[in-house]
Design a protein around this motif. Structure first.
Motif, PDB file in Angstrom:
ATOM      1  N   TRP A 289       0.279  -6.524  10.196  1.00 19.69           N
ATOM      2  CA  TRP A 289       1.709  -6.345   9.960  1.00 19.69           C
ATOM      3  C   TRP A 289       2.145  -6.761   8.554  1.00 19.69           C
ATOM      4  O   TRP A 289       3.262  -6.421   8.130  1.00 19.69           O
ATOM      5  CB  TRP A 289       2.535  -7.097  11.007  1.00 19.69           C
ATOM      6  N   LEU A 290       1.291  -7.484   7.814  1.00 19.32           N
ATOM      7  CA  LEU A 290       1.644  -7.805   6.428  1.00 19.32           C
ATOM      8  C   LEU A 290       1.884  -6.529   5.621  1.00 19.32           C
ATOM      9  O   LEU A 290       2.734  -6.499   4.718  1.00 19.32           O
ATOM     10  CB  LEU A 290       0.527  -8.628   5.776  1.00 19.32           C
ATOM     11  N   GLY A 291       1.129  -5.497   5.940  1.00 19.73           N
ATOM     12  CA  GLY A 291       1.297  -4.236   5.223  1.00 19.73           C
ATOM     13  C   GLY A 291       2.555  -3.491   5.590  1.00 19.73           C
ATOM     14  O   GLY A 291       2.870  -2.457   4.984  1.00 19.73           O
ATOM     15  N   GLN A 292       3.291  -3.978   6.573  1.00 20.29           N
ATOM     16  CA  GLN A 292       4.510  -3.317   7.002  1.00 20.29           C
ATOM     17  C   GLN A 292       5.769  -3.989   6.443  1.00 20.29           C
ATOM     18  O   GLN A 292       6.887  -3.593   6.788  1.00 20.29           O
ATOM     19  CB  GLN A 292       4.562  -3.302   8.529  1.00 20.29           C
ATOM     20  N   LEU A 293       5.583  -5.017   5.606  1.00 18.61           N
ATOM     21  CA  LEU A 293       6.722  -5.640   4.933  1.00 18.61           C
ATOM     22  C   LEU A 293       7.087  -4.770   3.734  1.00 18.61           C
ATOM     23  O   LEU A 293       6.441  -4.809   2.688  1.00 18.61           O
ATOM     24  CB  LEU A 293       6.371  -7.071   4.507  1.00 18.61           C
ATOM     25  N   ASP A 294       8.132  -3.961   3.895  1.00 18.32           N
ATOM     26  CA  ASP A 294       8.411  -2.873   2.968  1.00 18.32           C
ATOM     27  C   ASP A 294       8.642  -3.324   1.533  1.00 18.32           C
ATOM     28  O   ASP A 294       8.372  -2.578   0.590  1.00 18.32           O
ATOM     29  CB  ASP A 294       9.645  -2.095   3.443  1.00 18.32           C
ATOM     30  N   ARG A 295       9.158  -4.534   1.331  1.00 14.28           N
ATOM     31  CA  ARG A 295       9.523  -4.966  -0.020  1.00 14.28           C
ATOM     32  C   ARG A 295       8.476  -5.877  -0.656  1.00 14.28           C
ATOM     33  O   ARG A 295       8.615  -6.244  -1.826  1.00 14.28           O
ATOM     34  CB  ARG A 295      10.871  -5.688   0.000  1.00 14.28           C
ATOM     35  N   LEU A 296       7.462  -6.232   0.083  1.00 13.24           N
ATOM     36  CA  LEU A 296       6.474  -7.182  -0.431  1.00 13.24           C
ATOM     37  C   LEU A 296       5.649  -6.545  -1.548  1.00 13.24           C
ATOM     38  O   LEU A 296       5.069  -5.472  -1.375  1.00 13.24           O
ATOM     39  CB  LEU A 296       5.548  -7.620   0.704  1.00 13.24           C
ATOM     40  N   PHE A 297       5.624  -7.203  -2.712  1.00 13.59           N
ATOM     41  CA  PHE A 297       4.794  -6.715  -3.804  1.00 13.59           C
ATOM     42  C   PHE A 297       3.984  -7.830  -4.466  1.00 13.59           C
ATOM     43  O   PHE A 297       3.275  -7.581  -5.442  1.00 13.59           O
ATOM     44  CB  PHE A 297       5.647  -5.993  -4.865  1.00 13.59           C
ATOM     45  N   TYR A 298       4.075  -9.030  -3.952  1.00 13.74           N
ATOM     46  CA  TYR A 298       3.249 -10.130  -4.455  1.00 13.74           C
ATOM     47  C   TYR A 298       2.717 -10.877  -3.233  1.00 13.74           C
ATOM     48  O   TYR A 298       3.476 -11.512  -2.501  1.00 13.74           O
ATOM     49  CB  TYR A 298       4.066 -11.071  -5.343  1.00 13.74           C
ATOM     50  N   LEU A 299       1.400 -10.768  -3.001  1.00 14.58           N
ATOM     51  CA  LEU A 299       0.774 -11.389  -1.840  1.00 14.58           C
ATOM     52  C   LEU A 299      -0.421 -12.207  -2.310  1.00 14.58           C
ATOM     53  O   LEU A 299      -1.381 -11.664  -2.866  1.00 14.58           O
ATOM     54  CB  LEU A 299       0.319 -10.328  -0.839  1.00 14.58           C
ATOM     55  N   ASP A 300      -0.369 -13.520  -2.094  1.00 12.40           N
ATOM     56  CA  ASP A 300      -1.472 -14.416  -2.437  1.00 12.40           C
ATOM     57  C   ASP A 300      -1.793 -15.263  -1.213  1.00 12.40           C
ATOM     58  O   ASP A 300      -1.031 -16.157  -0.841  1.00 12.40           O
ATOM     59  CB  ASP A 300      -1.093 -15.307  -3.622  1.00 12.40           C
TER      60      ASP A 300
ATOM     61  N   THR B 100      -3.364  -1.174   2.222  1.00 18.26           N
ATOM     62  CA  THR B 100      -3.530  -0.093   1.246  1.00 18.26           C
ATOM     63  C   THR B 100      -2.374   0.899   1.291  1.00 18.26           C
ATOM     64  O   THR B 100      -2.383   1.882   0.558  1.00 18.26           O
ATOM     65  CB  THR B 100      -4.845   0.662   1.509  1.00 18.26           C
ATOM     66  N   ARG B 101      -1.392   0.629   2.144  1.00 18.95           N
ATOM     67  CA  ARG B 101      -0.237   1.531   2.264  1.00 18.95           C
ATOM     68  C   ARG B 101       1.072   0.779   2.045  1.00 18.95           C
ATOM     69  O   ARG B 101       2.147   1.265   2.441  1.00 18.95           O
ATOM     70  CB  ARG B 101      -0.235   2.191   3.646  1.00 18.95           C
ATOM     71  N   MET B 102       1.012  -0.381   1.388  1.00 15.18           N
ATOM     72  CA  MET B 102       2.213  -1.190   1.217  1.00 15.18           C
ATOM     73  C   MET B 102       3.184  -0.517   0.241  1.00 15.18           C
ATOM     74  O   MET B 102       2.828  -0.224  -0.903  1.00 15.18           O
ATOM     75  CB  MET B 102       1.844  -2.587   0.720  1.00 15.18           C
TER      76      MET B 102
ATOM     77  N   ALA C  30      -4.712   4.204  -4.112  1.00 18.88           N
ATOM     78  CA  ALA C  30      -3.388   4.815  -4.030  1.00 18.88           C
ATOM     79  C   ALA C  30      -2.279   3.868  -4.459  1.00 18.88           C
ATOM     80  O   ALA C  30      -1.126   4.281  -4.573  1.00 18.88           O
ATOM     81  CB  ALA C  30      -3.128   5.299  -2.600  1.00 18.88           C
ATOM     82  N   LEU C  31      -2.615   2.590  -4.706  1.00 17.51           N
ATOM     83  CA  LEU C  31      -1.591   1.588  -5.024  1.00 17.51           C
ATOM     84  C   LEU C  31      -1.343   1.598  -6.532  1.00 17.51           C
ATOM     85  O   LEU C  31      -1.834   0.762  -7.288  1.00 17.51           O
ATOM     86  CB  LEU C  31      -2.046   0.212  -4.530  1.00 17.51           C
ATOM     87  N   THR C  32      -0.565   2.541  -6.962  1.00 13.38           N
ATOM     88  CA  THR C  32      -0.394   2.795  -8.392  1.00 13.38           C
ATOM     89  C   THR C  32       0.446   1.749  -9.107  1.00 13.38           C
ATOM     90  O   THR C  32       0.478   1.727 -10.340  1.00 13.38           O
ATOM     91  CB  THR C  32       0.250   4.174  -8.601  1.00 13.38           C
ATOM     92  N   LYS C  33       1.149   0.894  -8.362  1.00  9.58           N
ATOM     93  CA  LYS C  33       1.979  -0.129  -9.007  1.00  9.58           C
ATOM     94  C   LYS C  33       1.263  -1.470  -9.146  1.00  9.58           C
ATOM     95  O   LYS C  33       1.788  -2.361  -9.809  1.00  9.58           O
ATOM     96  CB  LYS C  33       3.258  -0.336  -8.220  1.00  9.58           C
ATOM     97  N   LEU C  34       0.117  -1.625  -8.513  1.00  4.71           N
ATOM     98  CA  LEU C  34      -0.568  -2.916  -8.551  1.00  4.71           C
ATOM     99  C   LEU C  34      -0.993  -3.273  -9.967  1.00  4.71           C
ATOM    100  O   LEU C  34      -1.560  -2.442 -10.687  1.00  4.71           O
ATOM    101  CB  LEU C  34      -1.798  -2.871  -7.641  1.00  4.71           C
ATOM    102  N   HIS C  35      -0.750  -4.520 -10.354  1.00  6.39           N
ATOM    103  CA  HIS C  35      -1.209  -5.038 -11.641  1.00  6.39           C
ATOM    104  C   HIS C  35      -2.439  -5.923 -11.487  1.00  6.39           C
ATOM    105  O   HIS C  35      -3.264  -5.989 -12.393  1.00  6.39           O
ATOM    106  CB  HIS C  35      -0.100  -5.848 -12.314  1.00  6.39           C
ATOM    107  N   ILE C  36      -2.543  -6.618 -10.373  1.00 12.10           N
ATOM    108  CA  ILE C  36      -3.612  -7.605 -10.190  1.00 12.10           C
ATOM    109  C   ILE C  36      -4.231  -7.429  -8.813  1.00 12.10           C
ATOM    110  O   ILE C  36      -3.518  -7.424  -7.806  1.00 12.10           O
ATOM    111  CB  ILE C  36      -3.079  -9.043 -10.350  1.00 12.10           C
TER     112      ILE C  36
END
Length: 782
Positions: free
Chosen positions: A492-503, A518-520, A583-589
């Motif tokens: 369900w972590l991948g279903q948090l629509d606004r999450l863009f920083y996960l450590d 992979t679908r966040m 497919a995660l084109t916005k990922l920086h790290i």
């Protein structure tokens, strides 16, 4: 305020012009200006790269310049009017300021601010005796205005040349007894500040700005002569020394900004004489000693900022007498003792930052009495106890950082804070070190309706990633790293629509990487990262996100500044690297290091077009490094060390900028940064090499080498596992092998043997791969 004098003058001029134009009815004849003024304006236009929009320069017979945009004239019935104002701010003007403007003898207002003008200010402009406002700020003007430049502006009230590229000493304006505003901030003036001359020539000064220059030497004596001064800004220079006593004699001073200099010494008790002070900014200097207990005399104080100094002692009790105080920032000093302020008397406080000191004791329970407070930082102190129950009523609070203290009872803390309707950021890192459990679903955590940033890192918490996090629908950044969490990564972590920083690194998480990650939406183009209207916009509130060794920690002041990141390192994750990550084109790290991942590196990872850092080190990955990764043009950090990769390192793109250490521990890699690749034999040699006798000899030799390597491996396996990352395999190789290339070859053979006895069966090479690897080692040595 600082803007009032200029605004009033311009308003009066505009009003006079409008009244004079409206008195003659609707039918207006073109208002002519004198021939000299017309020539001056045409000369000004000629010096620009393009004419001023609306000026009919091409019409040589048009002398109605008083009707041109930005031109103000006085009333001259029956004759030619004189130009008294040229007001052309923010008109994208480019070019040089023509010397012809000095011909506007009656000019009172010149405002050419916020354009792209270059060159020097013509000497004649600095001798217009009627000029009251000179504003050429925010251009690209250069040259000097110091000694040697004649300035005769006796009527001047506003002098603003800020935001340009002047040099030399700052100007002094002789005989400018009417001057009220002097602004040379954001230029390149250097040397000492001549405070005595400034105040002697312009004793009526109210606003004095010399910020963001290269001014140096000791803090000057002389500002005490400016008896009407309300604002003094010297921030962003290299001024040293101590504050002189005469500064504290300017009782009219309301705004004093000295931040980012090298001023030292203690703060004088004479600070109480600045009885009109509203904003006092002493940040980023070298002030030392205690804050003087004089704040009962500074009852109008609204902002006190003194972070990053050497201040010490306890907080003065009289600070509680500053009932108008809105901002109190004493971060990064050496204050001690309890936070002994009476917050019931500080109801207007909006921003409180006491982080990075040595305060002790509990959090004051009266803090929620500050009904308008939005940001509270008490991090990196020595505070103890639990979060006060009164914090459940802290409804205005938006950002709370309590990192690096010794608080206890994480369950109680989260239950207390969960109902705060405006809480967007909560940082509890480095607390709760008594072996506590991460609160689970039955702990009663169901709130946090506005939370965007949740950091509960480095707390040694046991348990699993709690499912109540799934209800945090506005969450953008989640950091649960450096705990002792176990179990799988919940899908369900991948279903948090606004999450863009996960450590969630440095835990004991197991299983495979869920496909939902992979679908966040926050990691893909068109997702929901950034731009929400409800984001907290609190200036200069620090979030320090400390990542692993692959990327250095950085400080961020707003949520939107966080780099989109997926950090899963230092766990026990198995399976392969998901190809769908591409497919995660916005990922920086992306950091998947120090796990038990196996299989190939998917070439689809090249689809992460924004990627800056990719760390796959310390796994059991095999196969080649995909050449497609050379297309990652922003990739500045890449580490695949300590795997079982083989083949040639790709050439091109960013790969030439990486180091040998980024590839070490892969004995069957060759090419750039590692061992030289084997030379391919010509066809006739290849044919001869396939004879049965040679094949048999190679096989026997390979078997012998492998047997020796395996025997050595079993003896040193545990040591190898611990020390592999530190490059200590040299301790395992027999000393008789010697140094240099032979010792390196022995180490590479040992790497092959270690791969053969990997704990992960899928990572073990086939016999054919072993032959190929050892042949490659022999060829590279040849």
């Amino acid at each position: 305020m600082a803007w009032w004098s200029r605004a009033v003058i311009l308003l009066l001029v505009w009003s006079a012009i409008l009244l004079s134009r409206s008195g003659n009815g609707a039918a207006q004849q073109p208002r002519r200006c004198g021939a000299g003024d017309l020539a001056a304006l045409r000369g000004f236009s000629a010096g620009l790269d393009a004419a001023v929009d609306g000026w009919p320069i091409a019409n040589a017979s048009d002398d109605g310049c008083c009707d041109w945009p930005g031109v103000l004239c006085n009333d001259a019935p029956g004759g030619s009017a004189a130009v008294v104002g040229l007001v052309l701010p923010n008109r994208t003007l480019r070019g040089e300021v023509a010397a012809s403007l000095a011909g506007l003898a009656a000019l009172r207002v010149l405002n050419l601010s916020s354009n792209a003008l270059r060159g020097a200010i013509p000497a004649g402009l600095l001798r217009l005796r009627s000029l009251e406002v000179l504003d050429v700020s925010a251009n690209a003007l250069a040259g000097g205005l110091g000694p040697g430049v004649v300035i005769e502006l006796p009527a001047l009230r506003v002098f603003n040349v800020s935001g340009n590229a002047f040099n030399g000493s700052h100007p002094v304006l002789p005989g400018s007894g009417n001057l009220t505003e002097y602004d040379v901030s954001g230029t390149n003036f250097g040397g000492p500040v001549d405070a005595a001359a400034l105040c002697a020539e312009s004793p009526a000064l109210r606003v004095l700005r010399l910020s963001m220059n290269r001014l140096s030497d000791a803090f000057p004596v002389g500002f005490g002569q400016c008896r009407s001064l309300t604002e003094l800004s010297l921030d962003g220079n290299g001024i040293g020394g101590t504050l002189p006593d005469d500064l504290f004699g300017v009782a009219s001073l309301q705004f004093l900004s000295l931040h980012t200099n090298s001023i030292s010494g203690g703060l004088s008790p004479r600070l109480r004489n600045l009885s009109s002070i509203v904003r006092l900014d002493l940040s980023f200097n070298a002030f030392s000693g205690p804050l003087p207990d004089v704040f009962d005399a500074l009852t109008g104080l609204q902002e006190l900022s003194a972070p990053s100094n050497n201040l010490s002692g306890v907080l003065p009790a009289t600070l509680s007498r500053c009932r108008r105080l809105r901002v109190l920032n004493l971060r990064n000093n050496s204050f001690v003792g309890d936070i002994g302020l009476d917050f019931r008397a500080l109801k207007n406080l909006v921003y409180l930052d006491l982080g990075v000191n040595s305060f002790t004791g509990p959090i004051p329970a009266s803090l929620p009495e500050c009904r308008g407070m939005t940001a509270l930082n008490l991090g990196r102190n020595k505070l103890t106890g639990e979060i006060p129950a009164s914090f459940a009523n802290f409804s205005s609070l938006s950002i709370l950082s309590l990192t690096g203290n010794s608080f206890s009872n994480v369950s109680s803390a989260l239950r207390t804070l969960q109902s705060l309707p405006n809480l967007t950021s909560l940082v509890l890192t480095k607390n709760f070190h008594g072996g506590e459990e991460m609160p689970s679903d039955d702990a009663g955590i169901t709130g946090f309706p506005s939370i965007q940033v949740l950091v509960i890192a480095n707390c040694e918490l046991h348990g699993a990633i709690p499912s109540w996090v799934a209800g945090l629908r506005k969450l953008r950044a989640l950091d649960l790293s450096w705990n002792r969490l176990a179990g799988p990564i919940p899908p369900w972590l991948g279903q948090l629509d606004r999450l863009f920083y996960l450590d969630i690194s440095n835990n004991s998480l197991q299983g495979e990487i869920p496909g939902s990650l992979t679908r966040m939406p926050g990691f893909v183009a068109g997702g929901t990262h950034g731009g929400d209207d409800d984001e907290a916009q609190v200036q200069d509130f620090p979030f320090f996100m400390r990542r692993n060794t692959s990327v250095q920690g950085r400080q961020y002041n707003q949520v939107n500044n966080f780099p989109p990141s997926l950090v899963l390192s230092h766990n026990n994750l198995t399976g392969g690297v998901p190809a769908a990550l591409g497919a995660l084109t916005k990922l920086h790290i992306v950091d998947l290091s120090w796990n038990k991942l196996s299989g190939p590196i998917p070439p689809e990872l090249s689809g992460m077009t924004s990627l800056e850092s990719l760390d796959l080190s310390h796994n059991s990955l095999s196969g080649p490094i995909p050449a497609s990764l050379t297309r990652l043009s922003f990739l500045s950090h890449f580490d695949v060390s300590q795997n079982n990769l083989s083949g040639e390192v790709p050439v091109g793109g960013q790969f030439s900028t990486f180091s040998r250490g980024d590839f070490e521990g892969n004995p069957f890699l060759c090419g750039i940064h590692v061992a030289r690749c084997a030379r391919k034999d010509p066809p006739q040699e290849q044919e001869r090499s396939t004879s049965a006798g040679v094949v048999a000899a190679i096989s026997v030799g390979t078997a012998l080498l492998l047997a020796v390597a395996v025997a050595v491996t079993w003896r040193v396996w545990s040591k190898r596992q611990e020390d592999n990352a530190r490059g200590r395999r040299g301790e395992v190789v027999d000393a008789s092998v010697g140094e240099g290339r032979h010792r390196e070859e022995a180490g590479r053979v040992l790497d092959v043997a270690c791969a053969c006895v990997s704990e992960n069966p899928k990572a073990r090479p086939t016999a054919q791969q072993v032959v190929e690897w050892l042949d490659a080692i022999a060829a590279a040595a040849g």
